[in-house]
Design a protein around this motif. Sequence first.
Motif, mmCIF file in Angstrom:
data_model
loop_
_atom_site.group_PDB
_atom_site.id
_atom_site.type_symbol
_atom_site.label_atom_id
_atom_site.label_comp_id
_atom_site.label_asym_id
_atom_site.label_seq_id
_atom_site.Cartn_x
_atom_site.Cartn_y
_atom_site.Cartn_z
ATOM 1 N N GLY A 68 -38.648 38.031 7.244
ATOM 2 C CA GLY A 68 -38.026 39.153 8.363
ATOM 3 C C GLY A 68 -39.253 39.573 9.493
ATOM 4 O O GLY A 68 -39.019 40.330 10.111
ATOM 5 N N TYR A 97 -38.643 32.938 7.674
ATOM 6 C CA TYR A 97 -37.987 32.847 8.416
ATOM 7 C C TYR A 97 -37.422 32.472 10.158
ATOM 8 O O TYR A 97 -35.853 32.454 10.484
ATOM 9 N N ARG A 149 -30.154 37.001 13.713
ATOM 10 C CA ARG A 149 -30.667 38.155 13.384
ATOM 11 C C ARG A 149 -29.153 38.823 12.774
ATOM 12 O O ARG A 149 -30.110 39.511 11.546
ATOM 13 N N PHE A 155 -28.093 37.643 9.069
ATOM 14 C CA PHE A 155 -29.894 37.780 8.346
ATOM 15 C C PHE A 155 -29.704 39.059 7.693
ATOM 16 O O PHE A 155 -29.281 38.673 6.756
ATOM 17 N N ASN A 156 -29.376 40.199 8.836
ATOM 18 C CA ASN A 156 -29.688 41.314 8.206
ATOM 19 C C ASN A 156 -28.423 41.877 7.243
ATOM 20 O O ASN A 156 -29.418 42.187 6.548
ATOM 21 N N LYS A 192 -30.423 39.312 4.048
ATOM 22 C CA LYS A 192 -32.367 40.690 3.909
ATOM 23 C C LYS A 192 -31.905 41.207 2.726
ATOM 24 O O LYS A 192 -32.370 42.017 2.606
#
Length: 328
Positions: free
Chosen positions: A52, A179, A188, A191-192, A196
Amino acid sequence: MNLFLLPSRNIVVTIPLVLAVGFVTGLLMDTSVLKNYLLLVTILMIYPTMIGYKVTEVINFNHTRLLLAASVINFVLVPVLAYILGIVFLLKDPQLFAGLAIASLLPTSNMTIAFTHFARGNIPAAIKLTVISLVLGSIAVPWYLLVMVGSYIYIDIVAVLKTVAMVIFLPLVMGFATYSLLLKKYTREEFNKSVKPLLPATTAWGMVYMMFTGISTNAQMIVSQPGLLFIAIIVWMVFYFLNYLMAVKIGRWYFCREDALTLVFGTVLRNLAISIGLAATAFGVTAAFMVSLAFLFQGQSAAWFIRINEKYKILPEENPVSTQGKCN
């Protein structure tokens, strides 16, 4: 999935429970075989924390004054504090001294970013401070250890450098690469949202293994020398209290509230996940045990600091001393 996420979602309960179970287990049976897997578990534990981060977060020059202040605290004032505490309290057990020294030399972690977010601090600066401190700390650790505890415990610099490369730089490179690959599949935002939140769980299970191994293999020593446990806990209490005091004082004098909060969480919170792994692989489970005791104070103290600051305005909205500390 609920079982997998259990330690990371209930870290306040998990830490004392693991220490208690590990202590009882260590009294009943020999758990030394667990030490054979410390290096592998350490790499697997640290690797998710590196996923990340972006290289661009390290190479721009924003927040220079805040980063310089945090670096002075992290790599000058805090190591001096740890050295004094080690000389005063821990000379009888250099392994505990080594554990304290390692933790003092590896500042910031994902907790820094998380608590900065919770407290409404300067998050971009927290991210940059976390990455920079990790790199600087990794380079400085072997040489600081030689100065701080080299007179009391044998320091094999080459071995420590190899360990740092294995447990910090290898996961860091793996994290950057992972990442980049994930961003080819996810945005993103995806991913978050989807990936994550799962990463801290892997790290938490690694810390459970480290803490269990550290406490269980030292259980007999604790029973025979209970004073060492008491002294170690006192050392951590004093360490965190004085660390908070330094960070708050400097934050009040030179920075606005958002930057001061980042300074506090970027200098008080240590990277215990990496510290416990490095301590275990470079010095042994007694050093790792010393680091594991810091888990009793770190997260809880940060949560309480946010509450107390919101109630009593320890870090006021505007700098009361210098106009240079106002946020843009």
